[in-house]
Write a protein that holds these residues in place. Structure first.
Motif: not given
Length: 138
Positions: A16-25, A27-30, A32-37, A106-112
């Motif tokens: 989970i900590e590793l997942y948190r460090e990868l916001p491209s997966l 953080m929808v407002k980032s 990097d979220y749209s960067n497929r690579d 950390f996912l709290k504000d990722q739902e809209t």
């Protein structure tokens, strides 16, 4: 439920900590979220982590684990939020039974929530404006 019971708490915490460090997966407002690579690279990192305990782990396996963890967390979170909005006394608000609940906060504000139009006919009205909760998963 994300069947994480067969993995140690230490491993799940690290994952989970590793997942948190990868916001491209997550953080929808980032941007990097749209960067497929970048997303592919991030998933490979998580696959590598899961291969420590599951040699057959692949991207689909990891995506499924993340989705399941987030679904369980979301149900608990919605239950707590609903209790808070109801005016319930503080001592009556349910405490999360999910041991990794706080790790995923950390996912709290990722739902809209956004407004939408439905095609369901209600009474004499053809279209009804309603609120739909949109949850971004991956």
């Amino acid at each position: 439920m994300a069947d994480l019971r067969k993995y140690s708490r230490a491993f799940v915490t690290e994952f989970i900590e590793l997942y948190r460090e990868l916001p491209s997966l997550w953080m929808v407002k980032s941007k990097d979220y749209s960067n497929r690579d970048l997303k592919s690279q991030s998933y490979e990192i998580l696959v590598g982590k899961f291969e420590e305990v599951e040699p057959y782990a692949d991207r689909d396996f990891v995506i499924k684990k993340i989705k399941n963890m987030r679904d369980v967390w979301r149900r608990q979170h919605e239950k707590i939020e609903k209790s808070l909005k109801s005016g319930m006394a503080v001592e009556d608000i349910p405490t999360p039974s999910l041991w990794y609940y706080d790790l995923l906060n950390f996912l709290k504000d990722q739902e809209t929530t956004r407004s939408s139009i439905t095609n369901i006919k209600i009474g004499n009205k053809d279209r009804v404006r309603c609120e739909i909760k949109i949850q971004f998963m991956l």
